[in-house]
Design an enzyme around this catalytic site. Sequence first.
Site, PDB file in Angstrom:
ATOM      1  N   GLU A  88       0.993  -1.232  -0.029  1.00 48.83           N
ATOM      2  CA  GLU A  88      -0.001   0.120  -0.020  1.00 48.83           C
ATOM      3  C   GLU A  88       0.675   1.415   0.008  1.00 48.83           C
ATOM      4  O   GLU A  88       0.884   2.031   0.911  1.00 48.83           O
ATOM      5  CB  GLU A  88      -0.985  -0.167   1.246  1.00 48.83           C
ATOM      6  CG  GLU A  88      -2.014  -1.382   1.106  1.00 48.83           C
ATOM      7  CD  GLU A  88      -2.974  -1.299   2.174  1.00 48.83           C
ATOM      8  OE1 GLU A  88      -2.867  -0.665   3.318  1.00 48.83           O
ATOM      9  OE2 GLU A  88      -3.704  -2.108   2.200  1.00 48.83           O
ATOM     10  N   GLU A 105      -7.440  -6.303  -2.851  1.00 52.10           N
ATOM     11  CA  GLU A 105      -6.914  -4.830  -2.676  1.00 52.10           C
ATOM     12  C   GLU A 105      -5.283  -4.824  -3.126  1.00 52.10           C
ATOM     13  O   GLU A 105      -5.036  -4.681  -4.284  1.00 52.10           O
ATOM     14  CB  GLU A 105      -7.030  -4.678  -1.231  1.00 52.10           C
ATOM     15  CG  GLU A 105      -6.630  -3.183  -0.938  1.00 52.10           C
ATOM     16  CD  GLU A 105      -6.766  -2.591   0.461  1.00 52.10           C
ATOM     17  OE1 GLU A 105      -7.164  -1.598   0.872  1.00 52.10           O
ATOM     18  OE2 GLU A 105      -6.339  -3.600   1.226  1.00 52.10           O
ATOM     19  N   HIS A 129      -8.485  -8.485   0.802  1.00 52.07           N
ATOM     20  CA  HIS A 129      -7.505  -7.193   1.290  1.00 52.07           C
ATOM     21  C   HIS A 129      -6.535  -7.684   1.936  1.00 52.07           C
ATOM     22  O   HIS A 129      -6.464  -8.247   2.834  1.00 52.07           O
ATOM     23  CB  HIS A 129      -8.518  -6.136   1.732  1.00 52.07           C
ATOM     24  CG  HIS A 129      -9.466  -5.480   0.928  1.00 52.07           C
ATOM     25  ND1 HIS A 129      -9.866  -4.437   0.751  1.00 52.07           N
ATOM     26  CD2 HIS A 129     -10.367  -6.187  -0.112  1.00 52.07           C
ATOM     27  CE1 HIS A 129     -10.631  -3.928   0.018  1.00 52.07           C
ATOM     28  NE2 HIS A 129     -11.099  -5.024  -0.711  1.00 52.07           N
ATOM     29  N   GLU A 130      -5.289  -6.958   1.832  1.00 50.42           N
ATOM     30  CA  GLU A 130      -4.129  -6.963   2.442  1.00 50.42           C
ATOM     31  C   GLU A 130      -3.476  -8.502   2.264  1.00 50.42           C
ATOM     32  O   GLU A 130      -2.445  -8.619   2.767  1.00 50.42           O
ATOM     33  CB  GLU A 130      -4.103  -6.969   3.942  1.00 50.42           C
ATOM     34  CG  GLU A 130      -4.524  -5.468   4.266  1.00 50.42           C
ATOM     35  CD  GLU A 130      -6.061  -5.237   4.390  1.00 50.42           C
ATOM     36  OE1 GLU A 130      -6.590  -6.261   4.677  1.00 50.42           O
ATOM     37  OE2 GLU A 130      -6.397  -3.954   4.457  1.00 50.42           O
ATOM     38  N   HIS A 146     -18.452  -9.815   5.593  1.00 50.10           N
ATOM     39  CA  HIS A 146     -16.939  -9.349   5.620  1.00 50.10           C
ATOM     40  C   HIS A 146     -16.364 -10.253   6.700  1.00 50.10           C
ATOM     41  O   HIS A 146     -16.875 -10.465   7.821  1.00 50.10           O
ATOM     42  CB  HIS A 146     -17.075  -7.843   6.238  1.00 50.10           C
ATOM     43  CG  HIS A 146     -15.720  -7.326   6.373  1.00 50.10           C
ATOM     44  ND1 HIS A 146     -15.286  -6.519   7.539  1.00 50.10           N
ATOM     45  CD2 HIS A 146     -14.640  -7.138   5.575  1.00 50.10           C
ATOM     46  CE1 HIS A 146     -14.075  -6.206   7.716  1.00 50.10           C
ATOM     47  NE2 HIS A 146     -13.714  -6.577   6.393  1.00 50.10           N
ATOM     48  N   HIS A 147     -15.041 -10.808   6.420  1.00 50.23           N
ATOM     49  CA  HIS A 147     -14.274 -11.259   7.572  1.00 50.23           C
ATOM     50  C   HIS A 147     -12.821 -10.503   7.627  1.00 50.23           C
ATOM     51  O   HIS A 147     -11.969 -10.728   6.696  1.00 50.23           O
ATOM     52  CB  HIS A 147     -13.758 -12.674   6.914  1.00 50.23           C
ATOM     53  CG  HIS A 147     -15.264 -13.707   6.713  1.00 50.23           C
ATOM     54  ND1 HIS A 147     -15.066 -14.837   6.084  1.00 50.23           N
ATOM     55  CD2 HIS A 147     -16.201 -13.600   7.289  1.00 50.23           C
ATOM     56  CE1 HIS A 147     -16.213 -15.695   6.263  1.00 50.23           C
ATOM     57  NE2 HIS A 147     -17.009 -14.702   6.853  1.00 50.23           N
ATOM     58  N   GLU A 148     -12.788  -9.722   8.608  1.00 51.17           N
ATOM     59  CA  GLU A 148     -11.649  -9.229   9.114  1.00 51.17           C
ATOM     60  C   GLU A 148     -10.868 -10.428   9.692  1.00 51.17           C
ATOM     61  O   GLU A 148     -11.281 -10.959  10.633  1.00 51.17           O
ATOM     62  CB  GLU A 148     -11.549  -7.997   9.544  1.00 51.17           C
ATOM     63  CG  GLU A 148     -10.310  -7.418  10.254  1.00 51.17           C
ATOM     64  CD  GLU A 148      -9.271  -7.328   9.020  1.00 51.17           C
ATOM     65  OE1 GLU A 148      -9.537  -6.820   8.085  1.00 51.17           O
ATOM     66  OE2 GLU A 148      -7.954  -7.739   9.174  1.00 51.17           O
ATOM     67  N   ASN A 192       2.634   1.971   7.609  1.00 49.72           N
ATOM     68  CA  ASN A 192       1.535   0.849   7.301  1.00 49.72           C
ATOM     69  C   ASN A 192       1.507   0.386   8.618  1.00 49.72           C
ATOM     70  O   ASN A 192       2.380   0.222   9.550  1.00 49.72           O
ATOM     71  CB  ASN A 192       1.742   0.283   6.306  1.00 49.72           C
ATOM     72  CG  ASN A 192       0.633  -0.609   5.901  1.00 49.72           C
ATOM     73  OD1 ASN A 192       0.232  -1.555   6.231  1.00 49.72           O
ATOM     74  ND2 ASN A 192       0.104  -0.178   4.841  1.00 49.72           N
ATOM     75  N   GLU A 211      -8.819   4.141   0.078  1.00 52.19           N
ATOM     76  CA  GLU A 211      -8.583   4.487   1.546  1.00 52.19           C
ATOM     77  C   GLU A 211      -7.744   5.536   1.880  1.00 52.19           C
ATOM     78  O   GLU A 211      -8.088   6.319   2.666  1.00 52.19           O
ATOM     79  CB  GLU A 211      -8.815   3.267   2.305  1.00 52.19           C
ATOM     80  CG  GLU A 211      -7.400   2.530   2.115  1.00 52.19           C
ATOM     81  CD  GLU A 211      -7.084   1.172   3.044  1.00 52.19           C
ATOM     82  OE1 GLU A 211      -7.884   1.015   3.863  1.00 52.19           O
ATOM     83  OE2 GLU A 211      -6.356   0.147   2.653  1.00 52.19           O
TER      84      GLU A 211
END
Lengths: 702, 702
Positions: free
Chosen positions: A171, A502, A483-484, A413-415, A193, A508
């Site tokens: 990122e 992502e 993402h990430e 959503h699964h963080e 980050n 963001e």
Amino acid sequence: MKHRFNILIFTFLTFLGINAQQITSPDGNSVLEFDLNTKGTPTYKLTYKNKAVIKASKLGFIFKDDENLESGFTILGSQTDSFDDIWKPVWGEESEIRNHYNELLLHLKQEASQRLMDIRFRMYDEGVGFRYEFPEQPHLGHFVIEDEQTQFAMAGDHTAFWIPGDYDTQEYDYTESRLSEIRGLMDKSITENLSQKSFSSTGVQTSLMLKTDAGLYINIHEAALIDYSVMHLELDDKHMVFNAWLTPDSQGNRPYMVAPANTPWRTVMVSDDARDILASRMTYNLNAPCEIEDTSWIKPVKYVGVWWEMITGMSSWAYTNDFKAVKLGVTDYSQAKPNGTHAANNKHVKELIDFAALHGFDGVLVEGWNVGWEDWFGHSKDYVFDFVTPYPDFDVDEIQNYAKSKGVEMIMHHETSSSVRNYERHLDGAYKFMKDHGYHAVKSGYVGDILPRGENHYSQWMVNHYQYAIEKAAEYEIMVNAHEAVRPTGIARTYPNLIGNESARGTEYQAFGGSKPNHVTVLPFTRLIGGPMDYTPGIFEMDVSKLNPNNNSHVNSTIANQLALYVTMYSPLQMAADLPENYNRFLDAFQFIKDVAVDWDKSVYLEAEPGSYITIARKAKGTNNWFVGNVNGKAGRISNISFDFLEKGKKYIATIYADAKDADYKTNPQAYTIKKIKVTSKSKLKQNSVEGGGYAISIMEE
Amino acid sequence: MKHRFNILIFTFLTFLGINAQQITSPDGNSVLEFDLNTKGTPTYKLTYKNKAVIKASKLGFIFKDDENLESGFTILGSQTDSFDDIWKPVWGEESEIRNHYNELLLHLKQEASQRLMDIRFRMYDEGVGFRYEFPEQPHLGHFVIEDEQTQFAMAGDHTAFWIPGDYDTQEYDYTESRLSEIRGLMDKSITENLSQKSFSSTGVQTSLMLKTDAGLYINIHEAALIDYSVMHLELDDKHMVFNAWLTPDSQGNRPYMVAPANTPWRTVMVSDDARDILASRMTYNLNAPCEIEDTSWIKPVKYVGVWWEMITGMSSWAYTNDFKAVKLGVTDYSQAKPNGTHAANNKHVKELIDFAALHGFDGVLVEGWNVGWEDWFGHSKDYVFDFVTPYPDFDVDEIQNYAKSKGVEMIMHHETSSSVRNYERHLDGAYKFMKDHGYHAVKSGYVGDILPRGENHYSQWMVNHYQYAIEKAAEYEIMVNAHEAVRPTGIARTYPNLIGNESARGTEYQAFGGSKPNHVTVLPFTRLIGGPMDYTPGIFEMDVSKLNPNNNSHVNSTIANQLALYVTMYSPLQMAADLPENYNRFLDAFQFIKDVAVDWDKSVYLEAEPGSYITIARKAKGTNNWFVGNVNGKAGRISNISFDFLEKGKKYIATIYADAKDADYKTNPQAYTIKKIKVTSKSKLKQNSVEGGGYAISIMEE
């Protein structure tokens, strides 16, 4: 249409050393030469229209605790092959993809160790892919790679569009510089980050975009990264040679291998026309065909959600401010005092469902619906989420039924908070929960340092995990937008349920201080080479303080630029990221987001220059409608396009959403014009775009 | 029968400092005193019959990246409590267990940090258990322990029965020495293992057995090790103080905690009669009650298997010698040449089933039934086993049906090769496969270095894993016998499906050079304190070269000693480990193994001296039959026992299996005598046992 020829394609042996072998691209523009040097080290070089692209570069490996595979090779034999086929992706920039290459396969033997190693080159019109193959053999079974010795020797001090090499994040804003300037610019380019680890002052990431003074566009990346470490590039800036730099594991080791095995493909694309880089399907072509038999459940999605209000700090993921720490199953949320800013509540989510239904969106994504967000990062917390327990103010069934009644799909959503063991333990339960509640897509996240602690986001261990999550999701008929996670390498050909990633600096950052106004003119040449990005465009209110008075960030883009992104940033998953109230203020511009397709029959790359501008026209799948997007990164510019991509003889109405004359991405970003004109395949357009601006056109058959 | 008294039990405040508090054991023999020293550091000391057991010892923690919890405490308050209850274990050495203790709970506050820490002491007649508790609080949420500062200050240079402290193995022979001699003996005591990591020249493992010159028997261990690191003990041999030494993770950190949280209990048992240590149920009592509602599927098991022929090198786990490396799903076993030594083949397994059925065994355990054993260790291999794919010569259904027809249960085997992520990924599938094929018990293994690489067998990460496997097995109604896993700490009270562990030097070492002849007189005082061991006794052929001419190992034990182990090494899971052909040579002695129970109503500890001898009588559950075992570790000895444990007035036939006069564990181990005598509760017996010998008695009602 599938052709395979087992013929020797090129035999200019008179020009070559005794061990040298050549193949060319199908169009004859590129020539790849393989050779063994005097030490028996494999080397290759690549030319394009007789210009050096890759100068003689070494190939091989340093092994850990074992004899290296770097020299002393002889050629046991070689094979050439030619392949020409068309396959149909489940989704994509076009409905049919041609896979056309010439192949050279070298069978090498290291005499001292009696070990075998093959190197396979595939030459496409737009470049070469090559990989190492370790066949099943008596003298090589398990091995640990300490260093992959692959080189990419540049022919000059090219201009590069680069981000710092890093084991944990991609990122970063792109820096445009000469190769010789990388070292001096590195420190400045490394911005903060939540998880990051750089390894060298000349280390950069792939996909790396380069431009030579002679006007060649070169792109270095990899394809089919499966159960291997991510390749970074470390520049020897004395000799302008990039060396492969694999992401190590917690023990400092590179991949652990078991023969038979292949490395991922190392790819070098080259053209004198930047549009060819965008148009290339080489990365997908180097991946294996689709492994999912029935793909009918995989569907492109246009969606809205609560994400932007959280990212800007206007709302929160967390439900309460009561807890110093949360212990799932122990912490009692029923007694907690709501913090009043929790976005994922029944009332608000229903409003979003209403908005989605009113404007014809497919889905609504809601982050922060499940317990655990009060202490979700920065604590190396193992049991951080369970992925099935909602907050007291989010009723899964009620929301699901409401969405269904409105014809809208909820997106899960699964963080993971990078607690990867915890996620894997819950994966079956979490996916089953989704199936049971009608969710067909999940956005997953890997914020923060990895658990198992010491692992890196891009090590073999983690690459293996991301793949595991994708393949298991396929069993449950679930689409994944990670993402990430590791940046894509065309794996979506094999697992098209990977509908997004992502893995780059997304929208963001426009709420975290802003990205460079030309950022989106670089991404399609870099991050998008491997697959679609969930960039989450569509921001209409560029002054973030309007959402959150404590956030003074500015979105470095005009509204017209934001619209164009739905075309230029190809993805089967597109968000309209701004708040409904902001769209309601600009409903005429919003119309483009409502109209634009997310799946395509055909894409035409009209104009392209990395870091400067990109103009693309795409035909919406199964329709006669076309959409054009132009993003402009640097100073104001006149885009010149022809509509000759339209069907001859047909008449169309084009609606042009463009920067107003006084538009300015900093001071006047919301100044746009909308005009309708009639066009045919004979029409042409001159259209001005400002810096950080652009235009979008919807073209409907009359 | 459950009593709880919230009264202050002891108030000798006149004898104590202002902060000091005392509790005694229910029988009044032991006194625990808590105090804060001048720096506000918590301390405790323990006496038994007025003799010092633990001298003033510090309590507290060093935190990583945070203020330590080691000094500056004040006492906010304290509570005392008394508890007396009886609970019924699902299996065990007795059918009812009394849990009787006095409790002292200190509420401490570190004024500078405003942090709260409680310390809870529970005094039993046979010792004390204490733990740290971190309540939910505003100033302590997440924390990482760098060092637990718990001390155990010895009152002298005691004799210890110790094994080297190690992060990865417990499989060492015990050394008997003075504490002051540990340092000098350490190097010699560290023998080779496939995964091992020692940390200090005075580091030892728990459970540690000690004897003082004054004749006190002291045992230090821990109870209820859940989601925390294993505690080792490091001796400050200047001051004879043991310091807790937690097993670190790959990053060098000790447990990662989230308040509210407790540490495991630290236990110190003490008595002037060694038999009290064996009879203690303190470790179980300090664990939580059973979490499994329906335990009807948990059943003790006596079994046979192919294990010993593999361990001796007579047979192999692997099916073929063809492969340099195996890649599951790629390697083609159907074309492989069998090596001719693969034990897990249909024919041989059926012979074992026949043998088990003929002699009334419950189960047959077969290792090496599944693909992957050709390269199963030493390669840091991730995807090493899939736990569901049999070798070509092992037909799961055929074997299962055959076993069923004979009334025998097959026991599953899951070697993980310490590739723990791989095991967790396959766990549901593997357990489901078991259920589908009628398996109710699994022996699991963790040979070699852990993956995730860098992790240790006894770190929090792995302790968490072993527990996960047990709890998930319970969901599938599967019993677990985990080898190379963390040594037990009484968790089988809470999860009685944990029916066994290895976690010490088992019988296998008799095929790897032999264990000390007194090894089995130490294990019940050390390893067995936390739970049963799958020791796999019953070897009748002590000359291993008779099985494998290339293996000259000798089993340092007489046959009578081997029989006694079924009584002295309590376990609900007992193997008859030798080959059927060896049992067939000594069917009269084998009769004891056939007769002996594996579950008990009552146990009576007749004689005990660690390292020297143990004699135990146990009443078989639900019968009037008794079994007696005597193991003798050192020079020949006359055991003197009374049969007063028998029911008064009843007549019994006792069959005594004893060392013959000329028996010698080295030169004449198979010399035994069998005689039958009539006994009543008034009978007495004098019986000779040789070094490495013993006797076994079955006592049936006439």
